[in-house]
Enzyme design. Structure first.
Site, PDB file in Angstrom:
ATOM      1  N   GLU A  98       0.840  -1.209   0.000  1.00  0.00           N
ATOM      2  CA  GLU A  98       0.000   0.000   0.000  1.00  0.00           C
ATOM      3  C   GLU A  98       0.867   1.249   0.000  1.00  0.00           C
ATOM      4  OE1 GLU A  98      -2.491   1.513  -0.532  1.00  0.00           O
ATOM      5  OE2 GLU A  98      -4.299   0.701   0.353  1.00  0.00           O
ATOM      6  N   ASP A 102      -4.193   5.593   6.438  1.00  0.00           N
ATOM      7  CA  ASP A 102      -4.735   6.824   6.998  1.00  0.00           C
ATOM      8  C   ASP A 102      -5.634   6.394   8.173  1.00  0.00           C
ATOM      9  OD1 ASP A 102      -5.958   9.293   7.315  1.00  0.00           O
ATOM     10  OD2 ASP A 102      -6.105   9.681   5.187  1.00  0.00           O
ATOM     11  N   VAL A 152      -0.398  14.838   1.298  1.00  0.00           N
ATOM     12  CA  VAL A 152       0.824  14.527   0.544  1.00  0.00           C
ATOM     13  C   VAL A 152       0.507  13.945  -0.837  1.00  0.00           C
ATOM     14  CG1 VAL A 152       2.359  14.252   2.525  1.00  0.00           C
ATOM     15  CG2 VAL A 152       1.047  12.285   1.728  1.00  0.00           C
ATOM     16  N   ASP A 158      -1.987  10.894  -5.244  1.00  0.00           N
ATOM     17  CA  ASP A 158      -2.619  11.935  -6.054  1.00  0.00           C
ATOM     18  C   ASP A 158      -3.477  12.898  -5.245  1.00  0.00           C
ATOM     19  OD1 ASP A 158      -4.756  10.079  -5.409  1.00  0.00           O
ATOM     20  OD2 ASP A 158      -5.926  11.062  -6.956  1.00  0.00           O
TER      21      ASP A 158
HETATM   22  C1  PRP Z   1      -5.781   5.624  -0.480  1.00  0.00           C
HETATM   23  C2  PRP Z   1      -4.640   4.690  -0.141  1.00  0.00           C
HETATM   24  C3  PRP Z   1      -5.283   3.627   0.670  1.00  0.00           C
HETATM   25  C4  PRP Z   1      -6.399   4.351   1.379  1.00  0.00           C
HETATM   26  C5  PRP Z   1      -5.940   4.683   2.762  1.00  0.00           C
HETATM   27  O1  PRP Z   1      -6.362   5.178  -1.656  1.00  0.00           O
HETATM   28  O2  PRP Z   1      -4.045   4.159  -1.290  1.00  0.00           O
HETATM   29  O3  PRP Z   1      -5.811   2.594  -0.139  1.00  0.00           O
HETATM   30  O4  PRP Z   1      -6.664   5.533   0.633  1.00  0.00           O
HETATM   31  O5  PRP Z   1      -6.946   5.278   3.514  1.00  0.00           O
HETATM   32  P1  PRP Z   1      -7.612   4.620   4.807  1.00  0.00           P
HETATM   33  O6  PRP Z   1      -6.504   4.088   5.671  1.00  0.00           O
HETATM   34  O7  PRP Z   1      -8.309   5.813   5.459  1.00  0.00           O
HETATM   35  O8  PRP Z   1      -8.566   3.573   4.363  1.00  0.00           O
HETATM   36  P2  PRP Z   1      -7.341   6.045  -2.577  1.00  0.00           P
HETATM   37  O9  PRP Z   1      -8.748   5.628  -2.297  1.00  0.00           O
HETATM   38  O10 PRP Z   1      -6.975   7.497  -2.449  1.00  0.00           O
HETATM   39  O11 PRP Z   1      -7.073   5.509  -4.034  1.00  0.00           O
HETATM   40  P3  PRP Z   1      -5.779   5.573  -4.991  1.00  0.00           P
HETATM   41  O12 PRP Z   1      -4.748   4.657  -4.368  1.00  0.00           O
HETATM   42  O13 PRP Z   1      -6.277   5.060  -6.306  1.00  0.00           O
HETATM   43  O14 PRP Z   1      -5.300   7.004  -5.065  1.00  0.00           O
END
Ligand code: PRP
Length: 179
Positions: A98, A102, A152, A158
């Site tokens: 990953e 967050d 970030v 992104d």
């Molecule tokens: C982001 C990141 C994780 C998730 C983390 O993905 O890649 O998968 O959010 O957040 P959390 O711990 O609060 O669940 P995003 O949905 O932004 O998709 P992307 O990777 O396609 O940018």
């Protein structure tokens, strides 16, 4: 530096050296196995590509796309599988790769799902950990960098699909996402 950034948080060199260091630990821990490296699209792609090239164990590659975020910057708390794995995880050692933890919601759901599907083990590797935002009871097995609660981007991450190809990680100016 990209003009939409306030500052660079992690340089290319810092990322390269830490990713190599963590990959060596994971490689050692997985010695003798044939794990499946599961990349969570899209944010992890650059980390994934750099990370797996530091591993010497024989690997299979697979990917999932899930979403817990909308177009904005706050986690919505609902996980949707947009692309599932191609392979069967039953009896396999899985390494989930990953870009960021967050709230922890995504990884908590994924770990549960892979365990329910019969994975022999699930190892979680993350590039970034925004520990202060955690609401779920989940800890990565390996984390490259603990970061502050800032927006970030870069090195795969992104904002509205922009900035993923920056080779470093920077903090986005507030004016960019608050306008
Ligand atoms: C982001 C990141 C994780 C998730 C983390 O993905 O890649 O998968 O959010 O957040 P959390 O711990 O609060 O669940 P995003 O949905 O932004 O998709 P992307 O990777 O396609 O940018």
């Amino acid at each position: 530096m990209h003009p939409d950034l306030q500052k660079i948080l992690l340089t290319e060199n810092q990322i390269r050296s830490r990713v190599t260091e963590v990959a060596k630990l994971v490689d050692k821990a997985l010695s003798g196995k044939r794990p499946v490296a599961v990349g969570i699209l899209k944010g992890s792609i650059i980390f994934y590509a750099d990370f797996i090239r530091c591993l010497t164990v024989p690997l299979e590659l697979d990917f999932m796309a899930v979403s817990s975020y909308g177009a904005g910057s706050v986690s919505s708390g609902k996980l949707k599988i947009r692309k599932d794995l191609d392979g069967d995880v039953r009896g396999r050692d899985i390494v989930v790769i990953e870009d960021i933890i967050d709230s922890g919601f995504t990884l908590a759901c994924l770990k549960k799902l892979l365990t329910e599907r019969g994975a022999a083990s699930v190892t979680i590797v993350t590039l970034l950990d925004k520990h202060e935002r955690r609401t779920e009871d989940i800890k990565p097995d390996y984390n490259c960098f603990e970061i502050p609660d800032e927006f970030v981007v870069g090195y795969g991450l992104d904002y509205n699909e922009e900035y993923r190809s920056l080779p470093y990680i920077g903090i986005l100016k507030r004016s960019v996402y608050e306008k």
